[in-house]
Write an enzyme that holds these catalytic residues in place. Structure first.
Site, PDB file in Angstrom:
ATOM      1  N   LYS A  71      17.889 -15.220  15.191  1.00  0.00           N
ATOM      2  CA  LYS A  71      18.488 -15.788  13.978  1.00  0.00           C
ATOM      3  C   LYS A  71      19.698 -15.015  13.462  1.00  0.00           C
ATOM      4  O   LYS A  71      20.587 -15.599  12.859  1.00  0.00           O
ATOM      5  CB  LYS A  71      17.436 -15.880  12.866  1.00  0.00           C
ATOM      6  CG  LYS A  71      16.460 -17.022  13.086  1.00  0.00           C
ATOM      7  CD  LYS A  71      15.450 -17.095  11.964  1.00  0.00           C
ATOM      8  CE  LYS A  71      14.496 -18.252  12.188  1.00  0.00           C
ATOM      9  NZ  LYS A  71      13.425 -18.296  11.194  1.00  0.00           N
ATOM     10  N   ASP A 107      15.903 -22.593   6.442  1.00  0.00           N
ATOM     11  CA  ASP A 107      14.683 -21.869   6.028  1.00  0.00           C
ATOM     12  C   ASP A 107      14.653 -21.740   4.507  1.00  0.00           C
ATOM     13  O   ASP A 107      13.587 -21.702   3.900  1.00  0.00           O
ATOM     14  CB  ASP A 107      14.654 -20.454   6.630  1.00  0.00           C
ATOM     15  CG  ASP A 107      14.216 -20.454   8.086  1.00  0.00           C
ATOM     16  OD1 ASP A 107      13.571 -21.431   8.519  1.00  0.00           O
ATOM     17  OD2 ASP A 107      14.528 -19.472   8.788  1.00  0.00           O
TER      18      ASP A 107
HETATM   19  P1  ATR Z   1      13.309 -13.753  12.550  1.00  0.00           P
HETATM   20  O1  ATR Z   1      14.782 -13.824  12.621  1.00  0.00           O
HETATM   21  O2  ATR Z   1      12.625 -15.050  12.877  1.00  0.00           O
HETATM   22  O3  ATR Z   1      12.816 -13.146  11.286  1.00  0.00           O
HETATM   23  P2  ATR Z   1      13.378 -11.306  14.002  1.00  0.00           P
HETATM   24  O4  ATR Z   1      14.753 -11.059  13.520  1.00  0.00           O
HETATM   25  O5  ATR Z   1      13.068 -11.022  15.441  1.00  0.00           O
HETATM   26  O6  ATR Z   1      12.930 -12.796  13.771  1.00  0.00           O
HETATM   27  O7  ATR Z   1      12.373 -10.505  13.067  1.00  0.00           O
HETATM   28  C1  ATR Z   1      11.036 -10.396  13.380  1.00  0.00           C
HETATM   29  C2  ATR Z   1      10.376  -9.473  12.368  1.00  0.00           C
HETATM   30  O8  ATR Z   1       9.036  -9.248  12.806  1.00  0.00           O
HETATM   31  C3  ATR Z   1      11.034  -8.114  12.287  1.00  0.00           C
HETATM   32  O9  ATR Z   1      10.891  -7.623  10.959  1.00  0.00           O
HETATM   33  C4  ATR Z   1      10.188  -7.281  13.238  1.00  0.00           C
HETATM   34  O10 ATR Z   1      10.194  -5.893  12.994  1.00  0.00           O
HETATM   35  P3  ATR Z   1      11.325  -4.949  13.654  1.00  0.00           P
HETATM   36  O11 ATR Z   1      12.547  -5.096  12.797  1.00  0.00           O
HETATM   37  O12 ATR Z   1      10.732  -3.585  13.591  1.00  0.00           O
HETATM   38  O13 ATR Z   1      11.513  -5.442  15.051  1.00  0.00           O
HETATM   39  C5  ATR Z   1       8.820  -7.846  12.951  1.00  0.00           C
HETATM   40  N1  ATR Z   1       7.886  -7.621  14.065  1.00  0.00           N
HETATM   41  C6  ATR Z   1       7.859  -8.269  15.231  1.00  0.00           C
HETATM   42  N2  ATR Z   1       6.870  -7.788  16.004  1.00  0.00           N
HETATM   43  C7  ATR Z   1       6.255  -6.814  15.287  1.00  0.00           C
HETATM   44  C8  ATR Z   1       5.156  -5.935  15.519  1.00  0.00           C
HETATM   45  N3  ATR Z   1       4.479  -5.964  16.664  1.00  0.00           N
HETATM   46  N4  ATR Z   1       4.805  -5.070  14.531  1.00  0.00           N
HETATM   47  C9  ATR Z   1       5.471  -5.045  13.368  1.00  0.00           C
HETATM   48  N5  ATR Z   1       6.529  -5.841  13.089  1.00  0.00           N
HETATM   49  C10 ATR Z   1       6.906  -6.712  14.033  1.00  0.00           C
END
Ligand code: ATR
Length: 285
Positions: A71, A107
């Protein structure tokens, strides 16, 4: 054959994407309204993003949705941004317009419509936003621009990403507090509205959750998960057990999709018909 030449193609790009119900949602709406279009899910790892956007453009796609983890990284690959997408710094819907790909963020409207019944309950109260990606940005922008609350605490696994997000919104003359992930439980306990914007708990990883105990929740709380597969995440189950009012990501999913559909086709999505089909599919899973 002639008809197929005119069929407009749409897609969702993300990684992983297998569990997305966006194809079911949009194809149901296209069929119901007799729109000659087809929507598909494309699994696009981060390294393939640029090439995929170029292919979608060359193959005349009418537009596409963007989900985790693209995104934010999609932004520099587009020709222009709508005002909300520009402020948020994240895009979930792309529309082809006069030979250009324009980025939107639906969103915001999805989140707003979904939270509307609870506005009064949470107004000016502390809100915990779990995650700092594109979805978190849309949520925070909506909370601030609709004056729901200015008391926002962001918690993210990658701390500097949360700091960057807070700095981004500081330009709206608001301060956003950032806390490390180790403070998740106590922050939830102190918040009247808790929103999980991370992908933790999303199918197929349904046993994951930002917290593991129902003890962090209470009955003066609204807890929302932006995930809709499954319709009730482990996080929401714990919140419900703890006495909170819970809100699944389904409503936001439907509303953001309806707005994207409108941008692409100029038509209203037949929401109730689509909701029925999507709910049925979720119950089967
Ligand atoms: P979107 O744009 O749909 O919000 P994204 O930019 O990939 O997707 O963000 C995903 C969120 O989920 C992020 O805050 C990510 O944390 P990081 O910034 O540390 O990557 C969080 N996230 C995804 N997998 C995770 C996990 N296993 N544990 C904790 N946070 C997670």
């Amino acid at each position: 054959m002639l008809e197929r030449l005119f069929m407009i193609r749409y897609a969702i790009i993300g990684h992983p994407i297998a569990h997305s119900l966006s194809p079911l949602m949009h194809n149901t709406a296209f069929t119901a309204l007799g729109v000659d279009a087809r929507y598909e899910a494309l699994d696009v790892p981060p390294d393939n993003l640029r090439e995929t956007v170029r292919n979608l453009f060359e193959q005349n796609y009418g537009g596409f949705n963007v989900t985790v983890p693209h995104k934010e990284s999609i932004v520099p690959l587009l020709d222009a941004l709508d005002v909300d997408a520009r402020i948020i710094g994240a895009v979930n819907t792309v529309v082809r317009d006069h030979g250009r790909f324009i980025g939107y963020n639906t969103d915001t409207i999805g989140f707003m419509r979904s939270l509307e019944p609870f506005y009064q309950r949470v107004r000016n109260k502390p809100v915990a936003v779990l995650g700092a990606g594109g979805a978190a940005r849309a949520v925070i922008h909506t909370l601030l621009s609709n004056k729901i609350t200015h008391h926002i605490i962001v918690i993210n696994r990658t701390f500097h990403r949360a700091e960057r997000l807070a700095k981004h919104f500081a330009s709206e003359r608001k301060t956003i507090e950032v806390r490390p992930i180790t403070k998740t439980a106590e922050t939830i306990l102190q918040s009247s509205l808790v929103i999980n914007t991370t992908s933790l708990g999303m199918a197929p990883g349904v046993n994951a959750s930002p917290v593991d105990s129902s003890g962090h929740f209470h009955n003066d709380q609204v807890v929302m998960d932006l995930i809709y597969t499954p319709i009730e995440t482990k996080f929401l189950r714990l919140a419900k057990t703890g006495g909170a009012t819970v809100l699944s990501g389904l409503e936001m999913f439907l509303r953001q999709g309806a707005r994207a559909f409108e941008l692409w086709t100029g038509k209203q999505m037949p929401l109730e018909e689509v909701r029925k089909v999507v709910e049925e599919k979720l119950r089967e899973q």
